[in-house]
Design an enzyme around this catalytic site. Sequence first.
Site, mmCIF file in Angstrom:
data_model
loop_
_atom_site.group_PDB
_atom_site.id
_atom_site.type_symbol
_atom_site.label_atom_id
_atom_site.label_comp_id
_atom_site.label_asym_id
_atom_site.label_seq_id
_atom_site.Cartn_x
_atom_site.Cartn_y
_atom_site.Cartn_z
ATOM 1 C CG ASN A 133 -0.467 4.345 3.411
ATOM 2 O OD1 ASN A 133 -1.311 4.904 4.114
ATOM 3 N ND2 ASN A 133 -0.730 3.297 2.677
ATOM 4 C CE LYS A 138 -3.260 4.524 0.235
ATOM 5 N NZ LYS A 138 -4.602 4.023 -0.011
ATOM 6 C CG ASP A 194 -1.689 2.381 7.041
ATOM 7 O OD1 ASP A 194 -2.447 2.794 6.169
ATOM 8 O OD2 ASP A 194 -2.010 1.524 7.883
ATOM 9 C CG ASP A 222 -2.153 0.847 1.011
ATOM 10 O OD1 ASP A 222 -2.894 1.073 1.966
ATOM 11 O OD2 ASP A 222 -2.324 1.333 -0.129
ATOM 12 C CB THR A 272 -6.453 5.518 -4.647
ATOM 13 O OG1 THR A 272 -6.153 5.599 -6.031
ATOM 14 C CG2 THR A 272 -5.195 5.086 -3.898
#
Length: 273
Positions: free
Chosen positions: A147, A144, A160, A142, A178
């Site tokens: 995060n 992005k 995260d 994840d 997203t």
Amino acid sequence: SHECYGNPDYKWSLDDFELGGRLGRGKFGRVYVARERKTGFVVALKTLLKREIVKGNVERQILREIEIQSHLKHPNILQLLCWFHDGYRIYLVVEYAGKGELYKHLKASPGGHFNEHQAAKYTYQVADAINYCHTNQVIHRDIKPENLLLTFEDNIKLADFGWSVHSPSLKRNTMCGTLDYLPPEMVENKVYSKFVDHWCLGVLCYEFLVGNPPFESKTSDETYQKIKSVDVMYPETVPQGAQDLISKLLIHTGRKRLTLSQVMQHPWITANK
Ligand SMILES: CC(C)NC(=O)[C@H]1CCC[C@H]1Nc1nc(Nc2ccc(C(=O)N(C)C3CCN(C)CC3)cc2)ncc1C(F)(F)F
């Protein structure tokens, strides 16, 4: 483990901390800045409401996040210092990142994107953090801007780990948030490996330089199509060297993507970080 500052047996509790202001909302509860009373050490205190966790049926995910994050120690990974719970909440004592959420800095930057030096420096640090995760058999999954946090010294902290898993994995999850960062192998629900993080690093570097992700579209179907056909357009704000790096990460076949060491040694990165 309840280990904080090396003493594994000490039972931490809320009484050990002087609570400060709210930093914002985490996924399952509020996040505060706090000061540990004995040492004066400033930390972030993530509170998770047990009721919300049970309702969301995410107990295993939370415990996996605690398990994973408490064993990872790297300068660009937000460290979980200790945790404890009371009747209502789980409390995670985490490093405090002085400059907060990276995506806010991205949006607030001139033109809505970072300059070459910031983009290269942050891409390098995320690659270093992911490389460390992979060495410890953890796929983040994840990556992005939302995060990532920034320290007072302008360094990246990857946070995260709620979606991280031990590689390789076929975990099918209703991915929230997203779609822009999903790699083809996840869009096509195939077995995937650590290379999903390499893809996300390419998307991240593009978004650092352009201000929005490469496959962003009006509808999710259009985004899916663009991801599956790797349909990327480079505006002129993306320097040639960066285009070369990103195009070697946004490759359909995972194992053909640049390795993380190759990213960290890429000429555009070394010249601009
Ligand atoms: C990656 C993850 C998905 N994101 C998160 O967890 C988020 C959810 C809530 C906050 C953040 N979590 C953390 N935030 C910090 N530092 C921080 C945050 C915000 C500001 C800031 O701009 N203000 C306080 C402003 C100051 C001005 N007022 C008006 C608005 C807030 C300044 C420093 N350190 C550790 C954490 C952590 F992760 F340990 F919890």
